[in-house]
Design a protein around this motif. Structure first.
Motif, PDB file in Angstrom:
ATOM      1  N   ARG A   1       0.721  -0.890   0.289  1.00  0.00           N
ATOM      2  CA  ARG A   1      -0.085  -0.046  -0.251  1.00  0.00           C
ATOM      3  C   ARG A   1       1.305   1.269  -0.071  1.00  0.00           C
ATOM      4  O   ARG A   1       2.269   1.197   1.024  1.00  0.00           O
ATOM      5  CB  ARG A   1      -0.806   0.401   0.820  1.00  0.00           C
ATOM      6  CG  ARG A   1      -2.065   1.768   1.755  1.00  0.00           C
ATOM      7  CD  ARG A   1      -2.826   1.308   2.667  1.00  0.00           C
ATOM      8  NE  ARG A   1      -3.646   2.026   3.016  1.00  0.00           N
ATOM      9  CZ  ARG A   1      -4.354   2.672   3.764  1.00  0.00           C
ATOM     10  NH1 ARG A   1      -3.700   1.947   5.420  1.00  0.00           N
ATOM     11  NH2 ARG A   1      -5.059   3.531   3.808  1.00  0.00           N
TER      12      ARG A   1
ATOM     13  N   ASP B   1      -6.636   7.283   5.938  1.00  0.00           N
ATOM     14  CA  ASP B   1      -7.761   6.751   7.191  1.00  0.00           C
ATOM     15  C   ASP B   1      -9.247   8.354   7.718  1.00  0.00           C
ATOM     16  O   ASP B   1      -9.929   7.414   8.694  1.00  0.00           O
ATOM     17  CB  ASP B   1      -7.680   6.071   8.177  1.00  0.00           C
ATOM     18  CG  ASP B   1      -6.806   4.512   7.393  1.00  0.00           C
ATOM     19  OD1 ASP B   1      -6.589   4.157   6.328  1.00  0.00           O
ATOM     20  OD2 ASP B   1      -5.667   4.334   8.065  1.00  0.00           O
TER      21      ASP B   1
ATOM     22  N   SER C   1       0.163 -12.787   8.977  1.00  0.00           N
ATOM     23  CA  SER C   1       0.011 -11.872   8.931  1.00  0.00           C
ATOM     24  C   SER C   1       1.576 -11.247   9.017  1.00  0.00           C
ATOM     25  O   SER C   1       2.192 -12.194   9.298  1.00  0.00           O
ATOM     26  CB  SER C   1      -1.027 -10.550   9.423  1.00  0.00           C
ATOM     27  OG  SER C   1      -0.678 -10.764  10.944  1.00  0.00           O
TER      28      SER C   1
ATOM     29  N   THR D   1      -9.958 -10.958   6.559  1.00  0.00           N
ATOM     30  CA  THR D   1      -9.012 -10.291   8.176  1.00  0.00           C
ATOM     31  C   THR D   1      -8.644 -10.206   8.273  1.00  0.00           C
ATOM     32  O   THR D   1      -8.265  -9.843   9.640  1.00  0.00           O
ATOM     33  CB  THR D   1      -9.627 -12.028   8.846  1.00  0.00           C
ATOM     34  OG1 THR D   1      -8.455 -13.346   8.503  1.00  0.00           O
ATOM     35  CG2 THR D   1     -11.007 -12.745   9.195  1.00  0.00           C
TER      36      THR D   1
ATOM     37  N   SER E   1      -5.455  -6.725   6.993  1.00  0.00           N
ATOM     38  CA  SER E   1      -5.872  -5.800   6.072  1.00  0.00           C
ATOM     39  C   SER E   1      -4.506  -5.442   5.195  1.00  0.00           C
ATOM     40  O   SER E   1      -3.414  -6.194   5.316  1.00  0.00           O
ATOM     41  CB  SER E   1      -5.453  -4.694   7.418  1.00  0.00           C
ATOM     42  OG  SER E   1      -3.854  -4.371   8.203  1.00  0.00           O
TER      43      SER E   1
ATOM     44  N   GLU F   1      -2.244  -3.830   4.953  1.00  0.00           N
ATOM     45  CA  GLU F   1      -0.937  -3.621   5.397  1.00  0.00           C
ATOM     46  C   GLU F   1      -0.319  -5.176   5.443  1.00  0.00           C
ATOM     47  O   GLU F   1       1.563  -4.466   6.141  1.00  0.00           O
ATOM     48  CB  GLU F   1      -0.881  -2.292   6.129  1.00  0.00           C
ATOM     49  CG  GLU F   1      -0.872  -1.307   4.910  1.00  0.00           C
ATOM     50  CD  GLU F   1      -0.297   0.535   6.290  1.00  0.00           C
ATOM     51  OE1 GLU F   1       1.010  -0.075   6.796  1.00  0.00           O
ATOM     52  OE2 GLU F   1      -1.661   0.746   6.253  1.00  0.00           O
ATOM     53  N   GLU F   2      -0.952  -5.594   6.386  1.00  0.00           N
ATOM     54  CA  GLU F   2      -0.196  -6.573   7.290  1.00  0.00           C
ATOM     55  C   GLU F   2       0.012  -7.923   6.437  1.00  0.00           C
ATOM     56  O   GLU F   2      -0.141  -9.049   6.928  1.00  0.00           O
ATOM     57  CB  GLU F   2      -1.970  -6.555   8.291  1.00  0.00           C
ATOM     58  CG  GLU F   2      -1.407  -5.745   9.573  1.00  0.00           C
ATOM     59  CD  GLU F   2      -1.821  -5.940  10.967  1.00  0.00           C
ATOM     60  OE1 GLU F   2      -2.508  -6.778  11.106  1.00  0.00           O
ATOM     61  OE2 GLU F   2      -1.361  -4.973  11.906  1.00  0.00           O
ATOM     62  N   LYS F   3      -0.677  -7.961   5.085  1.00  0.00           N
ATOM     63  CA  LYS F   3      -0.764  -8.939   4.500  1.00  0.00           C
ATOM     64  C   LYS F   3       0.634  -9.079   4.270  1.00  0.00           C
ATOM     65  O   LYS F   3       1.297  -8.387   3.876  1.00  0.00           O
ATOM     66  CB  LYS F   3      -1.222  -8.886   3.370  1.00  0.00           C
ATOM     67  CG  LYS F   3      -1.511 -10.302   2.335  1.00  0.00           C
ATOM     68  CD  LYS F   3      -2.286 -10.177   1.335  1.00  0.00           C
ATOM     69  CE  LYS F   3      -1.858 -11.654  -0.042  1.00  0.00           C
ATOM     70  NZ  LYS F   3      -2.887 -11.603  -1.239  1.00  0.00           N
TER      71      LYS F   3
END
Length: 283
Positions: free
Chosen positions: A30, A51, A229, A258, A260, A262-264
């Motif tokens: 992202r 955000d 994650s 589940t 986001s 940015e956390e994938k």
């Protein structure tokens, strides 16, 4: 979006009588926009505002000013943290996915690991709430070799990151307050979560082959690893999985529903062999 951010930066600059500018920062999977505020000669703080779309420009600006007025603004003197000694003392390896992160990785120091990439994050605060990623230019400026960086980061991972392995029953007991004996009566399938004490960037625990070996020897089984994650990984004993493709579908489902962007980390499933102590991509 950029025009809105520019207007917010202008309002903040006027309210604070400080230099405020728009920045775009490449993150994992992202690109984020923010307002960068200068404080002193060598310090900047960045507030991400992408955000806050439901807030008006004036409300966003007021929020930034409010945080700054409460002395909550995370400002750091670059002369104190951007030096060789500090970097090597506080750097840890972190995991990101390779696919889809080509632009993000372009200027970062990174090392190939299976279908992932290891990037190097310098932790400014002990709770990992403040940090920065090492870029190629900084590594060159500080005269740090890639080998020296990799070795020191792995050392810090072992000595300072406090990686922990906990069974799913332990975690459910802690979260719910139910005695672990009662949770064990639920007969949940064996599953373990591996992360660090801060539960941030804990997917780097996949590099802790010593702990993977310890758990696999204790269980007497190889391990399947799937990336919950960038914050953690999940370990499942080999004989509890009949079809690795089914496990991959679980990972994909979790990433879509589940986790986001940015956390994938990855849609892959990995396997740890307790005899060879090697990790490979299974599916």
């Amino acid at each position: 979006m950029k025009e809105r951010t520019e207007r917010i930066a202008k309002i903040v600059g006027e309210k604070m009588q400080a230099e405020a500018m728009v920045v775009e920062v490449e993150k994992n999977n992202r690109t984020r926009q923010g307002v960068s505020i200068k404080s002193g000669d060598n310090a900047r703080a960045v507030f991400y505002i992408d955000d806050m779309e439901k807030m008006s420009e004036e409300e966003v600006a007021d929020k930034i000013v409010e945080v700054c007025s409460k002395e909550e603004m995370p400002i750091f003197d670059l002369t104190k943290i951007a030096n060789k000694e500090f970097v090597l003392e506080h750097v840890i390896p972190c995991m990101v996915g390779r696919s889809g992160n080509e632009k993000f990785l372009q200027n970062l120091v990174h090392t190939h690991f299976l279908d992932l990439e290891i990037v190097y994050r310098v932790m400014i605060s002990d709770d990992y709430s403040s940090s920065f990623l090492l870029r190629n230019a900084m590594l060159q400026d500080l005269h740090i070799s890639q080998t020296e960086l990799e070795e020191k980061a792995q050392h810090n991972l072992i000595e300072k990151d406090h990686t922990k392995v906990a069974s799913i029953t332990q975690i459910l007991s802690e979260l719910s307050g139910i005695p672990i004996e009662m949770v064990e009566e639920m007969s949940l399938p064996p599953m373990y979560v591996m992360t660090n004490q801060n539960k941030m960037f804990g997917a780097n625990s996949i590099l802790r082959k010593d702990l993977l070996k310890e758990l696999s020897e204790e269980l007497g089984k190889d391990l399947y690893i799937f990336p919950s994650s960038i914050q953690e990984i999940i370990l499942v004993p080999e004989d509890n999985v009949t079809n690795t493709m089914d496990l991959k579908e679980i990972v994909r489902f979790g990433n879509i529903n589940t986790v986001s962007a940015e956390e994938k980390l990855s849609d892959s499933v990995y396997h740890f062999n307790r005899v060879t102590e090697e990790i490979e991509v299974m599916a």
